[in-house]
Design an enzyme around this catalytic site. Structure first.
Site, PDB file in Angstrom:
ATOM      1  N   SER A  15       0.917  -0.741  -0.249  1.00 35.49           N
ATOM      2  CA  SER A  15      -0.167  -0.075  -0.351  1.00 35.49           C
ATOM      3  C   SER A  15       1.110   1.391  -0.094  1.00 35.49           C
ATOM      4  CB  SER A  15      -0.925   0.169   0.871  1.00 35.49           C
ATOM      5  OG  SER A  15      -0.235  -0.340   2.483  1.00 35.49           O
TER       6      SER A  15
ATOM      7  N   GLU B 180      -5.567  -0.314  -7.684  1.00 32.21           N
ATOM      8  CA  GLU B 180      -4.543   0.464  -8.320  1.00 32.21           C
ATOM      9  C   GLU B 180      -3.408  -0.384  -9.100  1.00 32.21           C
ATOM     10  OE1 GLU B 180      -4.462   4.058  -5.618  1.00 32.21           O
ATOM     11  OE2 GLU B 180      -3.911   2.140  -4.659  1.00 32.21           O
TER      12      GLU B 180
ATOM     13  N   ASN C  32      -5.492   5.404  -0.770  1.00 32.00           N
ATOM     14  CA  ASN C  32      -4.227   5.744   0.594  1.00 32.00           C
ATOM     15  C   ASN C  32      -3.796   7.737   0.842  1.00 32.00           C
ATOM     16  OD1 ASN C  32      -5.043   3.731   1.582  1.00 32.00           O
ATOM     17  ND2 ASN C  32      -2.749   2.751   1.104  1.00 32.00           N
TER      18      ASN C  32
HETATM   19  N1  3HC Z   1     -19.534 -13.579  -0.722  1.00 26.70           N
HETATM   20  C1  3HC Z   1     -20.778 -13.075  -1.538  1.00 26.70           C
HETATM   21  N2  3HC Z   1     -20.453 -11.839  -1.166  1.00 26.70           N
HETATM   22  C2  3HC Z   1     -21.098 -11.112  -0.565  1.00 26.70           C
HETATM   23  C3  3HC Z   1     -19.918 -11.497   0.651  1.00 26.70           C
HETATM   24  C4  3HC Z   1     -19.885 -13.176   1.102  1.00 26.70           C
HETATM   25  N3  3HC Z   1     -19.144 -13.738   1.430  1.00 26.70           N
HETATM   26  N4  3HC Z   1     -20.427 -10.994   2.093  1.00 26.70           N
HETATM   27  C5  3HC Z   1     -20.930 -10.331   1.258  1.00 26.70           C
HETATM   28  N5  3HC Z   1     -21.305  -9.902   0.430  1.00 26.70           N
HETATM   29  C6  3HC Z   1     -21.817  -8.967  -0.622  1.00 26.70           C
HETATM   30  C7  3HC Z   1     -23.660  -8.531   0.405  1.00 26.70           C
HETATM   31  O1  3HC Z   1     -23.781  -9.281   0.130  1.00 26.70           O
HETATM   32  C8  3HC Z   1     -24.172  -7.430  -0.217  1.00 26.70           C
HETATM   33  O2  3HC Z   1     -24.038  -6.890  -1.277  1.00 26.70           O
HETATM   34  P1  3HC Z   1     -25.341  -6.371  -1.990  1.00 26.70           P
HETATM   35  O3  3HC Z   1     -24.743  -5.060  -2.469  1.00 26.70           O
HETATM   36  O4  3HC Z   1     -25.786  -6.831  -3.493  1.00 26.70           O
HETATM   37  O5  3HC Z   1     -26.253  -7.005  -0.769  1.00 26.70           O
HETATM   38  C9  3HC Z   1     -22.406  -6.611   0.162  1.00 26.70           C
HETATM   39  O6  3HC Z   1     -21.300  -7.957  -0.487  1.00 26.70           O
HETATM   40  C10 3HC Z   1     -22.134  -6.113   1.236  1.00 26.70           C
HETATM   41  O7  3HC Z   1     -21.986  -6.966   2.117  1.00 26.70           O
HETATM   42  P2  3HC Z   1     -22.916  -6.625   3.297  1.00 26.70           P
HETATM   43  O8  3HC Z   1     -24.909  -5.969   3.298  1.00 26.70           O
HETATM   44  O9  3HC Z   1     -22.779  -7.661   4.350  1.00 26.70           O
HETATM   45  O10 3HC Z   1     -22.029  -6.374   4.193  1.00 26.70           O
HETATM   46  P3  3HC Z   1     -21.685  -4.369   4.369  1.00 26.70           P
HETATM   47  O11 3HC Z   1     -23.185  -3.358   3.486  1.00 26.70           O
HETATM   48  O12 3HC Z   1     -22.276  -4.318   6.092  1.00 26.70           O
HETATM   49  O13 3HC Z   1     -20.785  -3.843   3.716  1.00 26.70           O
HETATM   50  C11 3HC Z   1     -18.093  -3.311   3.452  1.00 26.70           C
HETATM   51  C12 3HC Z   1     -19.694  -4.500   3.839  1.00 26.70           C
HETATM   52  C13 3HC Z   1     -18.395  -4.250   1.470  1.00 26.70           C
HETATM   53  C14 3HC Z   1     -17.093  -4.438   4.266  1.00 26.70           C
HETATM   54  C15 3HC Z   1     -18.484  -2.186   3.777  1.00 26.70           C
HETATM   55  O14 3HC Z   1     -18.510  -1.998   5.034  1.00 26.70           O
HETATM   56  C16 3HC Z   1     -17.752  -1.300   3.203  1.00 26.70           C
HETATM   57  O15 3HC Z   1     -17.288  -0.636   1.679  1.00 26.70           O
HETATM   58  N6  3HC Z   1     -17.010  -0.683   3.698  1.00 26.70           N
HETATM   59  C17 3HC Z   1     -15.748   0.080   3.054  1.00 26.70           C
HETATM   60  C18 3HC Z   1     -14.321  -0.832   2.841  1.00 26.70           C
HETATM   61  C19 3HC Z   1     -13.385  -0.349   2.707  1.00 26.70           C
HETATM   62  O16 3HC Z   1     -13.226   1.369   2.597  1.00 26.70           O
HETATM   63  N7  3HC Z   1     -12.410  -0.764   2.013  1.00 26.70           N
HETATM   64  C20 3HC Z   1     -11.254  -0.225   2.058  1.00 26.70           C
HETATM   65  C21 3HC Z   1      -9.980  -0.016   3.334  1.00 26.70           C
HETATM   66  S1  3HC Z   1      -8.362   0.715   2.620  1.00 26.70           S
HETATM   67  C22 3HC Z   1      -7.830  -0.464   2.086  1.00 26.70           C
HETATM   68  O17 3HC Z   1      -8.381  -1.565   1.827  1.00 26.70           O
HETATM   69  C23 3HC Z   1      -6.475  -0.251   1.513  1.00 26.70           C
HETATM   70  C24 3HC Z   1      -4.822  -0.658   2.367  1.00 26.70           C
HETATM   71  O18 3HC Z   1      -3.920  -0.051   1.964  1.00 26.70           O
HETATM   72  C25 3HC Z   1      -4.916   0.081   3.312  1.00 26.70           C
END
Ligand code: 3HC
Length: 289
Positions: free
Chosen positions: A119, A152, A190
């Site tokens: 990252s 990315e 980031n």
């Molecule tokens: N298999 C398939 N699909 C799944 C699943 C699984 N095991 N679990 C969840 N899903 C699907 C759900 O069915 C839902 O689909 P839909 O929108 O079509 O209904 C979707 O994924 C969202 O799942 P949930 O409703 O169960 O969960 P949330 O709505 O709480 O979302 C999240 C969870 C996707 C983590 C959301 O909160 C999110 O996008 N959070 C932000 C995460 C983020 O910003 N990540 C980046 C961090 S920075 C990074 O990684 C960079 C590093 O360098 C630091």
């Protein structure tokens, strides 16, 4: 796309997610861990995620089985030799990554593209550890990898046009949208996300609002899926602290300087979800105590 077989080094949260995503997209995938124990743990996490998808009706049990059928776990680096692309997602330590790149360079066929999921570390430094810098790029995924749509593609000053094109074709083939970024700490996401997260900690530290109100402000006011403090817990406070320090070292700008509260929480072992405690409490079943 020339990429048919993908290797992933590291089967932690990111590596496992990358391997799962590649296998789910139909690519033959081999994921390597350092020990059978880590491999078992990583494979179990992948299985649980896929099962979660089956339970939610997102995929069939047959698709789950097909995905797992395309995914081979190994502890042998030699199993990566004939991969067209190898993506490393090991510990964020430049010495470890350079050592791994040199090892992969010696093991893999001459045409293999070597990519890092780092990252914030320098991709060109890893490329310099190989004799194929034109075939080295960054492929930075987001957590949770199977659900986040972005990759990315990081281009160093040595990455060839052909490698860049292959990296973009690969991202598309696994169902992601790719953006291209230069090889500077934080890339695009980031670079923008980290100062925002650090500002949220400063807001909490200064008593501007409660953690719940800061998070509600950004989820309800800006439509973010998570508020910044919940996202910090999700990403890991230690990870954010580490990335912020690298960015501060590079740019020497105050906006990247980790606030004292972040440092104190990391020192206390309050890393967020992974340690059971961060800005919120995850130890009890009922989260966000
Ligand atoms: N298999 C398939 N699909 C799944 C699943 C699984 N095991 N679990 C969840 N899903 C699907 C759900 O069915 C839902 O689909 P839909 O929108 O079509 O209904 C979707 O994924 C969202 O799942 P949930 O409703 O169960 O969960 P949330 O709505 O709480 O979302 C999240 C969870 C996707 C983590 C959301 O909160 C999110 O996008 N959070 C932000 C995460 C983020 O910003 N990540 C980046 C961090 S920075 C990074 O990684 C960079 C590093 O360098 C630091």
């Amino acid at each position: 796309m020339a990429i048919r077989k993908v290797g992933v080094v590291g089967c932690g949260l990111m590596g496992g997610g990358i391997a799962q995503t590649c296998a789910a997209a139909g690519l033959e995938t081999v994921v390597r861990e350092v020990s059978e124990e880590f491999l078992r743990k990583g494979m179990k996490r992948i299985d649980a995620f896929l099962q979660g998808g089956v339970d939610k009706g997102k995929l069939t049990a047959a698709r789950k089985a097909e995905t797992l059928g395309r995914l081979k776990g190994t502890t042998q680096a030699g199993d990566l030799a004939d991969c067209d692309l190898v993506i490393e997602a090991v510990i964020e330590n430049i010495a470890e990554k350079c050592k791994l790149f040199a090892e992969l360079d010696a093991i893999c066929k001459p045409s293999t593209i070597l990519a890092s999921n780092t990252s914030s570390l320098s991709i060109i430094e890893m490329a310099a550890a190989t004799k194929r810098p034109g075939l080295v790029c960054g492929l930075h995924f987001f957590n949770p990898v199977p659900l986040m749509r972005l990759v990315e593609v990081v281009r160093t000053i040595s990455t060839s046009e052909a490698t860049l094109a292959e990296a973009h074709a690969f991202a598309k083939a696994i169902g992601k949208t790719a953006i291209t970024a230069k090889d500077t700490p934080g890339f695009v996401v980031n670079l923008l996300l980290v100062p925002y997260l650090l500002d949220a900690i400063r807001a909490l530290e200064s008593g501007l609002a409660t953690r719940e109100d800061i998070d509600a402000g950004m989820t309800l006011g800006c439509g973010h899926p998570m508020g910044p403090l919940a996202l910090l817990d999700f990403v890991g406070l230690d990870t954010t602290y580490y990335i912020a320090n690298i960015m501060f070292d590079e740019f020497k700008e105050a906006k990247y300087a980790p606030p004292p509260l972040l440092k104190r929480m990391v020192l206390a072992g309050h890393y967020g979800k992974k340690s059971g405690k961060g800005f919120y409490d995850y130890a009890a079943k009922a989260t966000k105590a």
